[in-house]
Design a protein around this motif. Structure first.
Motif, PDB file in Angstrom:
ATOM      1  N   ARG A  38       7.137  20.478  26.631  1.00  0.00           N
ATOM      2  CA  ARG A  38       6.005  21.398  26.735  1.00  0.00           C
ATOM      3  C   ARG A  38       5.701  21.648  28.201  1.00  0.00           C
ATOM      4  NH1 ARG A  38       1.167  17.412  24.547  1.00  0.00           N
ATOM      5  NH2 ARG A  38       1.057  16.064  26.415  1.00  0.00           N
ATOM      6  N   GLN A  39       5.071  22.786  28.441  1.00  0.00           N
ATOM      7  CA  GLN A  39       4.690  23.138  29.801  1.00  0.00           C
ATOM      8  C   GLN A  39       3.307  23.761  29.788  1.00  0.00           C
ATOM      9  OE1 GLN A  39       7.528  25.543  31.957  1.00  0.00           O
ATOM     10  NE2 GLN A  39       6.723  24.817  33.897  1.00  0.00           N
ATOM     11  N   ALA A  40       2.388  23.103  30.470  1.00  0.00           N
ATOM     12  CA  ALA A  40       1.029  23.622  30.615  1.00  0.00           C
ATOM     13  C   ALA A  40       0.984  24.528  31.839  1.00  0.00           C
ATOM     14  CB  ALA A  40       0.053  22.465  30.774  1.00  0.00           C
ATOM     15  N   PRO A  41       0.035  25.449  31.886  1.00  0.00           N
ATOM     16  CA  PRO A  41      -0.071  26.354  33.034  1.00  0.00           C
ATOM     17  C   PRO A  41      -0.192  25.582  34.350  1.00  0.00           C
ATOM     18  CG  PRO A  41      -1.495  27.071  31.266  1.00  0.00           C
ATOM     19  CD  PRO A  41      -0.962  25.733  30.855  1.00  0.00           C
ATOM     20  N   GLY A  42       0.656  25.921  35.310  1.00  0.00           N
ATOM     21  CA  GLY A  42       0.592  25.310  36.622  1.00  0.00           C
ATOM     22  C   GLY A  42       1.172  23.908  36.695  1.00  0.00           C
ATOM     23  N   LYS A  43       1.784  23.436  35.603  1.00  0.00           N
ATOM     24  CA  LYS A  43       2.334  22.083  35.587  1.00  0.00           C
ATOM     25  C   LYS A  43       3.822  22.123  35.291  1.00  0.00           C
ATOM     26  CE  LYS A  43      -1.887  19.667  34.233  1.00  0.00           C
ATOM     27  NZ  LYS A  43      -2.493  18.702  33.287  1.00  0.00           N
ATOM     28  N   GLY A  91      -0.203  24.233  25.827  1.00  0.00           N
ATOM     29  CA  GLY A  91       0.955  24.643  26.604  1.00  0.00           C
ATOM     30  C   GLY A  91       1.966  25.376  25.751  1.00  0.00           C
ATOM     31  N   VAL A  92       3.054  25.752  26.385  1.00  0.00           N
ATOM     32  CA  VAL A  92       4.169  26.336  25.653  1.00  0.00           C
ATOM     33  C   VAL A  92       5.115  25.205  25.265  1.00  0.00           C
ATOM     34  CG1 VAL A  92       6.085  27.967  25.706  1.00  0.00           C
ATOM     35  CG2 VAL A  92       3.963  28.493  26.927  1.00  0.00           C
ATOM     36  N   TYR A  93       5.429  25.141  24.000  1.00  0.00           N
ATOM     37  CA  TYR A  93       6.300  24.084  23.468  1.00  0.00           C
ATOM     38  C   TYR A  93       7.700  24.649  23.277  1.00  0.00           C
ATOM     39  CZ  TYR A  93       2.478  20.837  22.846  1.00  0.00           C
ATOM     40  OH  TYR A  93       1.443  19.966  23.068  1.00  0.00           O
TER      41      TYR A  93
END
Length: 115
Positions: A38-43, A91-93
């Motif tokens: 997963r990716q969270a905004p800005g991470k 986030g986007v998974y």
């Protein structure tokens, strides 16, 4: 060649549940292992869970005890059952797979947890 398509994302309240799916197509027998990231905004992208073609599972520390990875019997679909969701789970998974020809990624599905 293997293709992956994720689905099941959406908006859920904190404490709620969602189940993500990752449908694999192509030469399924080439798949050794499937993962969720997963990716969270800005991470940076973060490892969530993985499952081998023999059923061995592993989880990232931040989701242990809350998320469960599984596959169907035909191993064409990987699932991620997410319980007790928190805002930090937003986030986007992405689903990805290790295959005989290399690593394949899906396009991702958005999960938003509202507090």
């Amino acid at each position: 060649q293997v293709q992956l398509v994720e689905s099941g994302g959406g908006l859920v309240q904190s404490g709620g549940s969602l189940r993500l799916s990752c449908l694999a197509s192509g030469t399924i027998s080439d798949i050794y292992l499937m993962r969720w990231h997963r990716q969270a905004p800005g991470k940076q992208r973060e490892y969530v869970a993985s499952i081998t073609n023999t059923g061995d599972m592993d989880y990232g520390d931040s989701v242990k005890g809350r998320f469960t990875i599984s596959t169907n019997n035909a191993k064409t679909t990987a699932y991620l059952q997410m319980n007790s969701l928190k805002s930090d789970d937003t986030g986007v998974y992405y689903c990805n797979a290790d295959t005989r020809l290399g690593v394949v990624w899906g396009q991702g599905t958005q999960v938003t947890v509202s507090s």
